[in-house]
Structures are given as C-alpha cells and as structure tokens.
Design an enzyme around this catalytic site. Structure first.
Site, PDB file in Angstrom:
ATOM      1  N   ASP A 176       1.036   0.444  -2.787  1.00  0.00           N
ATOM      2  CA  ASP A 176       0.037   0.209  -1.749  1.00  0.00           C
ATOM      3  C   ASP A 176       0.011   1.529  -1.014  1.00  0.00           C
ATOM      4  OD1 ASP A 176      -1.141  -0.334   0.821  1.00  0.00           O
ATOM      5  OD2 ASP A 176      -1.073  -2.433   0.216  1.00  0.00           O
ATOM      6  N   HIS A 177      -1.014   2.330  -1.255  1.00  0.00           N
ATOM      7  CA  HIS A 177      -0.908   3.721  -0.789  1.00  0.00           C
ATOM      8  C   HIS A 177      -0.839   3.831   0.736  1.00  0.00           C
ATOM      9  CE1 HIS A 177      -5.276   3.452  -0.321  1.00  0.00           C
ATOM     10  NE2 HIS A 177      -5.228   4.543   0.403  1.00  0.00           N
ATOM     11  N   HIS A 239      -3.600  -3.796   1.799  1.00  0.00           N
ATOM     12  CA  HIS A 239      -3.324  -2.854   2.891  1.00  0.00           C
ATOM     13  C   HIS A 239      -3.182  -3.530   4.255  1.00  0.00           C
ATOM     14  CE1 HIS A 239      -4.377  -0.193  -0.253  1.00  0.00           C
ATOM     15  NE2 HIS A 239      -5.682  -0.236  -0.099  1.00  0.00           N
TER      16      HIS A 239
HETATM   17  C1  BG6 Z   1      -8.514   1.671  -1.563  1.00  0.00           C
HETATM   18  C2  BG6 Z   1      -9.758   0.854  -1.693  1.00  0.00           C
HETATM   19  O1  BG6 Z   1      -7.389   0.884  -1.847  1.00  0.00           O
HETATM   20  O2  BG6 Z   1      -8.419   2.189  -0.241  1.00  0.00           O
HETATM   21  C3  BG6 Z   1     -10.991   1.679  -1.322  1.00  0.00           C
HETATM   22  O3  BG6 Z   1      -9.893   0.400  -3.036  1.00  0.00           O
HETATM   23  C4  BG6 Z   1     -10.820   2.317   0.036  1.00  0.00           C
HETATM   24  O4  BG6 Z   1     -12.177   0.882  -1.344  1.00  0.00           O
HETATM   25  C5  BG6 Z   1      -9.483   3.035   0.121  1.00  0.00           C
HETATM   26  O5  BG6 Z   1     -11.875   3.239   0.215  1.00  0.00           O
HETATM   27  C6  BG6 Z   1      -9.230   3.527   1.525  1.00  0.00           C
HETATM   28  O6  BG6 Z   1      -8.108   4.353   1.520  1.00  0.00           O
HETATM   29  P1  BG6 Z   1      -7.983   5.585   2.503  1.00  0.00           P
HETATM   30  O7  BG6 Z   1      -6.641   6.132   2.240  1.00  0.00           O
HETATM   31  O8  BG6 Z   1      -9.107   6.522   2.161  1.00  0.00           O
HETATM   32  O9  BG6 Z   1      -8.147   5.014   3.867  1.00  0.00           O
END
Ligand code: BG6
Length: 495
Positions: A176-177, A239
């Site tokens: 989960d980045h 997230h």
């Molecule tokens: C991803 C989603 O997990 O997270 C995307 O699939 C979204 O739709 C993205 O744009 C948002 O990540 P960040 O790091 O750009 O806020």
C-alpha cells in the site's frame, strides 16, 4: 551492508516498473543499500533483449544518475526474459537464469519476487513459482504484491489461498504505497513521541477526524481499469483504511513490526459494521461532470475515453467510519477522496472537542493538521488573544513545514518499501487480516451502491465533491475543515 538479493519482476515492461520501481532500486543503489551483489530479472510478454531492457531501465531513471557510467553500471545488473505466465516451460528457463545469476552475483539464494501486473495472474504465478522450484527454500524468499488484492472479499480470499500455497503470510508483502510515505510514517512520531497528543488521542478529547485524499487529475489513461473499480475500491478499501488504522490504533508496546501490526489489526477488526440504513446515510458517491477551474475547461467522466456510456462508477467517495475500540468509540472518522477535485492534497485534520467556554464569546476548536502531500508538515490551530485593550480571542496557527530540501530528500514511497522488504520488515505492508476486514465492510457499501439504493451524485470538475458530502458532516453537526475551493472562488477561478 549492501543487500545480497535477486529480484524478479513480473510486469517489467509496465508503467509502474518504469515510473516507480526502477528509480526506487536506483536510489537504493546510489545510497549503497544495493551494490555488487544484486541482480534483477525482468519478465513480461514482450520479446525484449537484455540490451533493450537496459535502455528502458536507464531511461526510467531520468535525472537521478550522477553520470551515464553510473546508470550503465546499475543497468548492467538487469536481465530480461520474455515470459508467458501460463507456460510452465518459461518458468523452467526462469529457474535456470535465476540459478546462474545467484552464482554470478553471490546472492546466497535470497530472492524477492515482485508482482506488478494484472491481478488475475497473481495466483498462477505463485503456483508455478512453487511447482517449478523457483521458490526453493534457499536464502530468504519474499513476495511483494501490488494492489488490488482482490476485487471483493471472495476474490481476495481466493487469491490469498493461492498465494499461501507457495508463501507463508510472513513472506508476503502487500503493497500500500501510502504506508511508505514520509508523513504517514511521521504519524507514529507525532502520536507517540509527544505526550501532549498522546494524552489527548481519544474520544475524550477528539471530536472527529477528517481524512481528505483529493486529486485534481481525472482518470487519465487508466479508464479501462478505473471504470471497473471506482473510488471506493481504488482508494478507500486500501489507502484510506490503512491511514485510518494508524490514526486510530492504540499505542503499541514496542515500536516493532509485531506490536504495530497487532494494534492495527485490532482497529480493522473493530471497524463498526453499521446497519444498512446507516451505511446509506453515512457513505456518499459522486461522479465528476464537466467543469471549469483556473480558466481551463474539463470534460465530464462520462465523456472520457474508454469510459462506458452509462457508467455508474463513482469518481468520488466520502463516508463515515467508526472504530469501536474503547479509545475511539463514537468518534466519526470522515473521509473523502476523488478525481478532478480542486487540487491535489492529502491531509488529515484532527478536530478536538471544545473546552468549557468561560469567555462569553465564540472561539474555534483546536485542530491538528497533518499534511501528507504535496506539502509535508503539521499545523496546530489554537486560540490566542488579539493584541489590544479589548479581550478578543483570535485563532493562531502554529505551523511546521518540511523545508524544500528535506522534501526533496525524503525517500520515495517505493524506495522506502523496497528497503523494508529487503530488510524483512513488513510493518509498512498490509496484513491479510487487515485486508480481509476492510473488504468485509467495503463489500457491504458496494452492494448498497450496486443495488442503487444510494444516489450517484454529480459534481463539477474542480470542486470538492457533491453537496451530499457536505450534508453528511452537517448531520453530525460539523463540517469539513479544509476548503481549497474557496480560494479559487474568491479569485473568480471557479464558479
Ligand atoms: C493509487 C490509485 O493507488 O493511488 C490511483 O490507484 C491514485 O487512482 C493514486 O491516483 C494516488 O496516489 P498518490 O501517491 O499519487 O497520492
């Protein structure tokens, strides 16, 4: 000590690999965490040569390398194998290449597999890794897996079952980045290194918590995927709930993987299963319509390429969760997330309860804001006295923002997560029990939405979502604290 490891990437020609994974590995290389003893096997369907793959990798690094030699040295560790995930013979050649590289780079049998491709192949790959003895019990063996982890509870359970035939739970690193982001990690420090917050972090003092994940972009080129997913599955099941669990957890006994996970799991397993009636009231969905912001016209979601004509997919979701632990019982956790909102911004607002008012004049509630991105930092909204002979209470903001330099040096989320996986630390990855509990709840909302028992609102591109998302908070006698759209309206840049 630099790591000894062989990476195998499934989905090596994909967008994520180029945008995030190769640069993340390069940063680890540059900082000395990877040196001589690592190699990378990239696999994908396309028939690339090693030379071409190296070029792709070098190009993905952009400005990161100090000089072309450094980039070329790094890329020389990359090998490519064209691969059909269903073809057993391909795994046999993969095994051969793996064994050769392990010997050549002295990786001591340590392996990290990274699945970043269409999720329907995850199970097949895991099965073959086991049956063809690519997973052979030599060295450490870890599987990093990209989202989505299933598309509902049933598919997630099935996937988990398939993976568990080749890997134990403690070998599986579900990405989960958001958990790799600097300011998400910082929440631990804010909460547990500051007695002033630690003491007050409960329903006794906190009125409500507001989590906003706003994006200004639309669906871009991802409509094919997004139209089958929608905001709830794309951003909330993972997230939002992960972030919520860090905000809501009890203090872990020690700051280690086991203790932290235990507390996070407790939050997931105590998410209130509200009645259908409450879920209908407490969750809102929306889809962006055409709009104009900052002198630019944007088309509506239904007119985006590759979106089905009558799509009912939500590009915005807002909702109210409750965590039925002693600490947070009855404190609403509001969230909102969407595409084509006013501006990109992820932040958390912790709204404290008012104190007994002895002043005979109104004053504002204390608010702690955690800025996750693009700004990184905190602010604390408190009350002071206005200068002058009268006694007037006025709000004051204590602000801390990371300097531009600190932000530039903060590790990319993927770099941090790769680093953790190299070290066998799965604190910042999602545990199966967390995933399971979140799907169990999200599935219920999905069902109510599918059955059309909740309206699909529209909102003009450039705004902070449909009116219903504001009404949702009004029903709790509160309102959203962050209004980025106001600035645009005041400047005539948004209707
Ligand atoms: C991803 C989603 O997990 O997270 C995307 O699939 C979204 O739709 C993205 O744009 C948002 O990540 P960040 O790091 O750009 O806020």
């Amino acid at each position: 000590m630099p790591a000894k490891v062989l990476f195998t990437f499934f989905g090596a020609s994909g967008d994520l690999a180029k945008r995030k994974l190769y640069p993340a590995l390069f940063r680890l290389y540059k900082s000395g965490h990877l040196a001589e003893n690592f190699a990378v096997i990239g696999t994908a369907r396309r028939p690339w040569t090693k030379e071409y793959f190296e070029e792709v990798v070098i190009e993905s690094l952009g400005e990161l390398p100090d000089n072309p030699r450094q980039a070329a040295e790094f890329a020389s560790h990359f090998y490519y194998q064209s691969h059909d995930v269903n073809d057993t013979a391909h795994y046999q050649s993969l095994k051969k290449l793996q064994d050769e590289l392990a010997e050549q780079y002295f990786t001591e049998g340590n392996k990290i597999f990274f699945l970043s491709m269409a999720p329907e192949f995850f199970g097949t790959i895991a099965k073959h890794l086991k049956s063809e003895q690519i997973v052979d019990g030599q060295g450490f063996e870890r599987l990093i897996i990209e989202k989505p982890f299933g598309t509902d509870l049933e598919t997630a359970e099935q996937l988990n079952q398939e993976l568990s035939e080749a890997f134990d739970e403690n070998q599986i690193y579900r990405i989960d980045h958001y958990l790799g982001k600097e300011m998400v990690q910082n929440i631990f420090a804010v909460r547990f290194a500051n007695p002033i917050f630690e003491q007050m972090w409960s329903n006794q003092y906190i009125d409500n918590i507001q989590i906003t994940f706003a994006e200004s972009i639309g669906v871009e080129e991802r409509a094919g995927y997004y139209d089958t997913s929608g905001a709830l599955k794309d951003m909330v099941q993972n997230h939002t709930l992960q972030l919520l669990s860090i905000l809501a957890m009890d203090k872990p006994e020690t700051f280690d993987e086991h203790a932290i996970r235990q507390e996070k799991i407790k939050v997931f397993e105590n998410l209130r299963h509200q009645s259908d009636e409450d879920l209908k009231k407490n969750f809102v969905r929306g889809q962006y319509a055409a709009g104009r912001i900052n002198k630019h016209d944007y088309i509506g979601y239904l007119d985006e390429p590759n979106v089905s004509e009558n799509s009912q997919t939500e590009t915005f979701a807002a909702g109210t969760f409750f965590v039925d632990t002693e600490r947070f019982k009855n404190v609403p956790f509001f969230f909102r997330t969407g595409k084509r909102m006013t501006e990109k911004g992820t932040r958390v607002n912790i709204i404290f309860k008012p104190t007994e008012n002895i002043f005979g004049q109104e004053f504002e509630q204390n608010v702690l804001t955690i800025y996750i991105q693009p700004t990184e930092g905190f602010s604390l909204h408190i009350n002071g006295k206005q200068v002058g002979t009268d006694f007037n209470i006025t709000p004051v903001d204590l602000k801390f923002r990371h300097s531009g330099q600190a932000t530039a040096n903060s590790p990319e989320a993927y770099e941090k997560l790769m680093f953790d996986a190299l070290n066998g630390d799965s604190t910042n990855f999602s545990h199966w029990r967390e995933v399971k509990a979140s799907w169990a709840l999200i599935d219920r909302v999905v069902k109510l939405w599918k059955d059309n028992t909740v309206p699909l609102h529209t909102y003009p591109a450039g705004t902070m979502g449909p009116q219903a998302a504001f009404d949702m908070l009004e029903a709790f006698d509160t309102q959203w604290y962050w209004h980025p759209d106001e600035w645009y309206r005041e400047h005539g840049l948004l209707d």
